[in-house]
Write an enzyme that holds these catalytic residues in place. Structure first.
Site, short mmCIF file in Angstrom:
data_model
loop_
_atom_site.label_atom_id
_atom_site.label_comp_id
_atom_site.label_asym_id
_atom_site.label_seq_id
_atom_site.Cartn_x
_atom_site.Cartn_y
_atom_site.Cartn_z
CG ASP A 1 19.16 9.00 9.75
OD1 ASP A 1 17.57 9.57 10.49
OD2 ASP A 1 20.15 9.54 9.35
CB SER A 2 16.75 9.24 5.68
OG SER A 2 17.78 9.86 6.14
CD GLU B 59 22.91 10.05 3.77
OE1 GLU B 59 22.37 10.45 5.39
OE2 GLU B 59 23.66 9.04 4.02
CG HIS C 296 20.47 13.59 7.99
ND1 HIS C 296 20.38 12.94 8.51
CD2 HIS C 296 21.82 12.76 7.09
CE1 HIS C 296 20.08 12.04 6.95
NE2 HIS C 296 21.76 11.37 6.62
CB CYS D 189 14.78 9.24 11.13
SG CYS D 189 14.65 9.94 10.22
CB CYS E 287 17.06 17.27 10.55
SG CYS E 287 17.95 16.49 9.24
N1 DGL Z 1 17.38 12.84 9.93
C1 DGL Z 1 16.96 12.31 9.12
C2 DGL Z 1 15.29 13.65 9.94
O1 DGL Z 1 15.50 13.52 10.59
C3 DGL Z 1 15.74 12.79 7.86
C4 DGL Z 1 17.00 13.00 6.77
C5 DGL Z 1 16.42 12.99 5.30
O2 DGL Z 1 16.58 11.98 4.43
O3 DGL Z 1 15.70 13.73 4.33
O4 DGL Z 1 14.46 14.58 9.51
#
Ligand code: DGL
Length: 269
Positions: A13-14, A156, A185, A76, A183
């Site tokens: 993931d990011s 984050e 997150h 992600c 997402c």
């Molecule tokens: N966790 C990520 C997602 O599912 C990306 C969040 C990000 O880096 O903007 O889209």
């Protein structure tokens, strides 16, 4: 490259978003060894171009492939919706590729819904990945999607998300029966969102559905790890820059102290 049930699962993931997917993997498949990668230096992916997302998610996928993973889990939505086809093309014939969108879209859950809302990053919304898939399988469904760019970067960093930010976003939806937190997150915000709706809007259990599918497929491919291995007790977490304090904190909360947290810096030429 020879893969076996003992090979690790690569999850990426990011940043911290995929940690809840990794946690669910650990709970449902405790014998599995996994390697996690958070591209923290490039976070947020949500505001990046498709080209950027493809290039960088491919770097991570290749890194995990070199680590002899038997499967990759793209934990992600922004990466999945922008680079799944490229990642699959390169690695599908070699190892298993999983993502956090297809198992959800394929799930029966949508048959009992009439109107759903989707919140996601700008990169995911722009890709139209969800809309195209959902409209194809569920003609009856009314779908409204909005981009919520403030959320992932704040989550984050471990910042408290004020109630009015959530309210402002969710007020865009009128009479939805289901909300998709598209997402990874946002999975950390599930309770706050559930409170906003007083439990009246169904929040899809993303981690559970995704990991059930991973387990089923590993089993079918005879790649499920049946016995505990030494490695499965010591998962490794990589970040792409110096280890962010909040990333480390989340890892320790979710996985305890017996983990390795390391930095791997890619060459940007
Ligand atoms: N966790 C990520 C997602 O599912 C990306 C969040 C990000 O880096 O903007 O889209």
């Amino acid at each position: 490259m020879k893969i076996s049930p003992l090979s690790p699962i690569g999850i990426f993931d990011s940043g911290i978003g995929g940690l809840l997917i990794a946690k669910e993997i650990k709970m449902r498949m405790p014998n599995e060894d996994f390697i996690y990668f958070g591209d923290t230096i490039n976070m947020p992916y949500g505001d990046k171009s498709k080209e950027f997302i493809i290039e960088n998610s491919m770097k991570i996928a290749s890194f995990l492939y070199e680590k002899k993973c038997k499967a990759l889990v793209i934990a992600c939505n922004s990466m999945t919706s922008n680079s799944l086809d490229v990642i699959s093309k390169k690695f599908n014939s070699k190892i298993l590729i999983f993502n956090v969108i297809d198992p959800i879209v394929r799930n029966q859950i949508f048959f009992s819904s009439k109107k759903i809302g989707i919140i996601a990053t700008p990169a995911t919304i722009r890709s139209n990945f969800y809309m195209e898939k959902i409209k194809k399988y569920y003609r009856h469904l009314d779908v409204v999607q909005i981009s919520t760019p403030l959320l992932a970067p704040m989550i984050e960093k471990g910042l408290k998300i004020k109630k009015n930010i959530i309210i402002n976003y969710l007020n865009h939806f009128k009479s939805i029966d289901t909300l998709l937190l598209a997402c990874t997150h946002y999975l950390f915000l599930k309770q706050e969102i559930d409170n906003f709706y007083h439990g009246q809007v169904h929040l899809i259990d993303i981690q559970k559905i995704v990991v059930q599918e991973i387990k089923k497929k590993l089993n079918e491919e005879k790649l499920l790890c049946i016995h505990p291995t030494l490695n499965s007790k010591f998962p490794i977490f990589y970040t792409s820059g110096s280890i962010p304090t909040f990333f480390e904190k989340k890892v320790r909360i979710l996985f305890g102290r017996k983990v390795f947290i390391k930095t791997h810096v890619f060459n940007y030429s």
